[in-house]
Design a protein around this motif. Sequence first.
Motif, short mmCIF file in Angstrom:
data_model
loop_
_atom_site.label_atom_id
_atom_site.label_comp_id
_atom_site.label_asym_id
_atom_site.label_seq_id
_atom_site.Cartn_x
_atom_site.Cartn_y
_atom_site.Cartn_z
N LEU A 90 -25.33 -20.36 -48.73
CA LEU A 90 -25.47 -19.30 -50.14
C LEU A 90 -24.01 -19.15 -50.88
O LEU A 90 -24.31 -19.18 -51.95
N HIS A 91 -22.97 -19.40 -50.07
CA HIS A 91 -21.85 -19.41 -50.65
C HIS A 91 -21.75 -20.75 -51.53
O HIS A 91 -21.04 -20.75 -52.55
N PHE A 92 -22.15 -21.68 -51.09
CA PHE A 92 -21.99 -23.06 -51.53
C PHE A 92 -22.76 -22.89 -52.90
O PHE A 92 -22.23 -23.49 -53.95
N GLU A 93 -23.96 -22.33 -52.84
CA GLU A 93 -24.84 -22.44 -54.07
C GLU A 93 -24.24 -21.54 -55.17
O GLU A 93 -24.18 -21.71 -56.15
N ALA A 94 -23.25 -20.44 -54.76
CA ALA A 94 -22.75 -19.54 -55.62
C ALA A 94 -21.36 -20.20 -55.99
O ALA A 94 -20.41 -19.53 -56.75
N LYS A 95 -20.80 -21.28 -55.61
CA LYS A 95 -19.80 -22.12 -56.09
C LYS A 95 -18.38 -21.44 -55.45
O LYS A 95 -17.40 -21.82 -55.92
N SER A 96 -18.76 -20.75 -54.34
CA SER A 96 -17.62 -20.05 -53.56
C SER A 96 -17.30 -21.46 -52.32
O SER A 96 -17.85 -20.85 -51.37
N LEU A 97 -16.87 -22.33 -52.83
CA LEU A 97 -16.87 -23.36 -51.82
C LEU A 97 -15.79 -23.26 -50.79
O LEU A 97 -15.84 -23.62 -49.68
N GLU A 98 -14.80 -22.43 -50.83
CA GLU A 98 -13.85 -22.19 -50.07
C GLU A 98 -14.09 -21.30 -48.85
O GLU A 98 -13.82 -21.62 -47.61
N LYS A 99 -15.01 -20.17 -49.36
CA LYS A 99 -15.82 -19.42 -48.44
C LYS A 99 -16.85 -20.23 -47.36
O LYS A 99 -16.83 -19.87 -46.16
#
Length: 205
Positions: A90-99
């Motif tokens: 879900l973080h990846f989909e939201a472009k929060s790649l570091e999370k």
Amino acid sequence: QALLAQSYRSGDAIRASLSEARHWDCQAAKRGHPQSMEMLGKCFLHGGFGCPVDLHQAQEYLEAGLKASKISSADCYKDCQEGLVEIAELHFEAKSLEKAKAILLPLAEDGVGKAQKALGNAILGVILTDSGEMPSLREQQNTFSSALLWYSSAAFAPMGEEAALGNAEHGAMICCKRLQKFAQAKFWARVVKMTTRYPGINNEA
């Protein structure tokens, strides 16, 4: 406390109450009950049983459940791992790649095939910087090399995970091509062809 929470959720022999179920799950979780931690983590992940969607709380409960269940419950341990991978995606989909990478790395190091594949995806996701500029050639090579490591690991995950892994072999092939490792790329191309024709064959070795 965990059994009482389950009774309030199901309404068996007691009047159903989501608030009471959540209360007793929280009490059980405070006492270190891993299944209650897992239940609360998934409730906050999906917004179930009266819990709002809260990825931060979901992650905290699932990580606690993972730690508490490592020795005591293999099923709970695996379920907590899968929940954490879902949060990372879900973080990846939201472009929060570091999370996403921070959640996935310890799971990938623990041998979780789904996390290894997702980590490969997250690593490649930073090829373009926030400013839209391409990284240097050395940075690109390091990125593809790191992604290749995790795609390769995911491609040979334990039996039972292959259905969820998807295109780890394809990711490894693409990384090899970008790194100009053509012999390895040819090998992965054969693996892609074989696993497409005979699903799961790479897990039978």
